[in-house]
Design an enzyme around this catalytic site. Structure first.
Site, PDB file in Angstrom:
ATOM      1  N   HIS A  15      26.124  44.128  52.476  1.00  0.00           N
ATOM      2  CA  HIS A  15      25.452  44.764  51.985  1.00  0.00           C
ATOM      3  C   HIS A  15      24.514  44.576  50.819  1.00  0.00           C
ATOM      4  CE1 HIS A  15      27.483  47.434  48.491  1.00  0.00           C
ATOM      5  NE2 HIS A  15      27.791  46.206  47.323  1.00  0.00           N
ATOM      6  N   SER A  36      23.840  47.716  44.816  1.00  0.00           N
ATOM      7  CA  SER A  36      25.444  48.876  45.266  1.00  0.00           C
ATOM      8  C   SER A  36      24.941  49.730  43.655  1.00  0.00           C
ATOM      9  CB  SER A  36      26.283  47.757  44.859  1.00  0.00           C
ATOM     10  OG  SER A  36      27.436  48.505  45.271  1.00  0.00           O
ATOM     11  N   ASP A  58      27.709  47.391  56.213  1.00  0.00           N
ATOM     12  CA  ASP A  58      27.733  47.641  55.497  1.00  0.00           C
ATOM     13  C   ASP A  58      28.527  48.974  55.243  1.00  0.00           C
ATOM     14  OD1 ASP A  58      28.151  47.509  52.716  1.00  0.00           O
ATOM     15  OD2 ASP A  58      26.474  48.474  52.100  1.00  0.00           O
TER      16      ASP A  58
END
Length: 510
Positions: A468, A193, A443
């Protein structure tokens, strides 16, 4: 603003306390977030009781005195940067044991360490030292001695930037290698991320400090107009539409159903009862935000097996949400169906009798600051492709909201100036090397990442069903074959980076 709520549309956030509004095509009375990039910030702060129950991996907690400003010589107070370190499997400097260095995200480093099992599980295979540094202004790594002082105003927050954070990592890594006599040890960067963005950017900005980077679910292209602004919401919507067209349609219709209920006498009271809220609903804004936060979070953590990353959830949670919505008896109203679906996200364990809409264990103001300065990531929702109400990115209102809260003006082009992105294919090919961009197409952040190979050494690993940074999670017996194959490719590439480094070093010594 209260008198104008029916004229505005929403861009939600349970993470943001002060809000402004975007125009709405349908008049839905919901409060938008100022910050289009607030989604990443939801990973900021897990419940502290959860942290105490987690420690699955063996590590020491240490602290390093960091300069507050790496780019001036001003006499400023230092701060203590926390980092986690594990020597358990390291073969030591004499054997040039590698160092696995995770670029800490916008939150407590314990939480990211405990949810990044892949790095820990690789350590014995490579004989690696494992280091998880905490990002400045998050967790315990707080300048000025406390959260309240660090977040006091724009002056104290001014040192919360990606550039300063990367410099922290560069300094810590350099000093750590020196202290351990490990200057010859190759370093592999990891991150998921925002941490994945930092890993990729660190590889580009400090190429001499690492041999490569695995950047998982890293939306390095989610800036300016590099990708269409509706991409994020379209991917969320498609995840629900793929599971069930009727589920998608029910959610799409629910926003108008909410508006209709609000207009009724005692409508807010009825909504309070329908959604089992602990306190009477004062505005539909908070309820709409609550819905949206669940849907976008579900898309991010739509993992194939049960997890507790954000909430305790079953495997394939979107499938379960849609099953709940679709399986209601004939005649069940739209809002009642929505509650049944949301109950999967907010109350899968059945532990709650009622819900507090402002109960946000993951939020932290540091990310709001970042979104108001550098991390400006435009988003919108298209009425034709999205199950969410229509809204458009409006930089003027975005800027006004940031000034209202922090007295700062965003720099929407700074990230691309600092790290590139506008002509990313040519730039990465000409100036970068040894980066893996891994993404799962479930995602919603994948739409802002690198999804195709740039060169022989800058590789995109894309899985159709991944969510994710799933590849960074610990291995389980329920891992599907495509995930095993993805991790095997990552391991092969990392092995190649380390081997090439060691080969070059041996040749240099001849």
């Amino acid at each position: 603003m209260a008198n104008n709520l029916l004229q505005f549309h929403h861009f939600i956030s349970l993470l943001v306390l002060l809000l402004l509004s975007f125009p709405s095509s349908n008049g839905l009375p919901i409060k938008p977030s100022k910050y289009s990039s607030r989604f990443l910030g939801r990973f900021s702060k897990p419940n502290k009781p959860l942290l105490k129950t987690l420690q699955k991996f063996k590590y020491e907690t240490r602290y390093f005195d960091q300069n507050l400003d790496h780019f001036s010589f001003a006499d400023l107070p230092k701060f203590r940067q926390r980092y986690l370190i594990s020597f358990e499997h390291w073969v030591g400097p004499d054997k040039a044991g590698p160092i696995f260095f995770y670029c800490g995200n916008e939150g407590y480093i314990d939480w990211f360490a405990e949810n990044t099992g892949f790095v820990w599980e690789l350590a014995p295979r490579f004989g690696a030292l494992v280091v998880f540094p905490e990002h400045r202004y998050y967790g315990e790594s707080m300048p000025y001695g406390s959260n309240s002082e660090a977040y006091r105003n724009a002056s104290t927050l001014s040192y919360l930037t990606t550039e300063q954070a990367l410099a922290d990592y560069a300094i810590l890594l350099t000093e750590l290698k020196k202290d351990l006599s490990a200057e010859a040890s190759p370093v592999v960067l990891f991150g998921g991320s925002y941490g994945g963005m930092l890993a990729a950017w660190m590889r580009l900005k400090y190429p001499h400090l690492s041999v490569g980077a695995l950047a998982s679910s890293a939306p390095v292209l989610q800036f300016e107009d590099i990708v269409p602004p509706e991409t994020f919401y379209d991917i969320v919507s498609n995840a629900f539409r793929h599971e069930s067209t009727s589920c998608f349609n029910t959610i799409k219709a629910s926003w108008d159903a909410l508006l209709s209920e609000v207009h009724k006498e005692d409508g807010l009271l009825q909504l309070t009862k329908t959604f089992h809220l602990c306190q009477k609903l004062n505005s539909s804004v908070d309820l709409s935000n609550w819905w949206d936060s669940a849907y976008t979070s579900l898309a991010m953590v739509n993992y194939p097996y049960p997890t507790e990353f954000l909430m305790p959830l079953p495997g394939d949670p979107i499938k379960e949400v849609c099953r709940k919505i679709d399986s209601c008896p004939d005649g069940t109203g739209v809002l009642e169906r929505i509650f049944e679906g949301l109950n999967v996200y907010y109350n899968y364990t059945g532990s709650f009798d009622c819900f507090n809409l402002d109960d946000d264990p993951h939020g932290e103001n540091g990310w709001n600051w970042q979104a108001c300065t550098e991390m400006v990531m435009p988003m919108s929702s298209n009425r034709y492709s999205s199950m969410f109400p229509e809204f458009y990115y409006n930089y003027t209102e975005y800027k006004e909201g940031c000034w209202e809260e922090f007295k700062v003006t965003p720099r929407p082009t700074w990230i691309t100036t600092e790290f590139g992105g506008r002509d990313f294919k040519a730039d990465l090919k000409n100036f970068g090397s040894n980066i893996i961009f891994s993404n799962g197409l479930l995602d919603p952040w994948s739409g802002g990442s690198v999804l195709e190979d740039i060169s022989e050494s800058i590789v995109a690993l894309v899985t159709e069903k991944g969510a994710h940074h799933l590849d960074l999670r610990a291995a389980t017996t329920e891992d599907p074959n495509w995930l095993l194959e993805q991790r095997a490719k990552e391991i092969m590439l990392i092995e190649g980076w380390i081997k090439s480094y060691n080969d070059r070093k041996r040749l240099a010594e001849i």
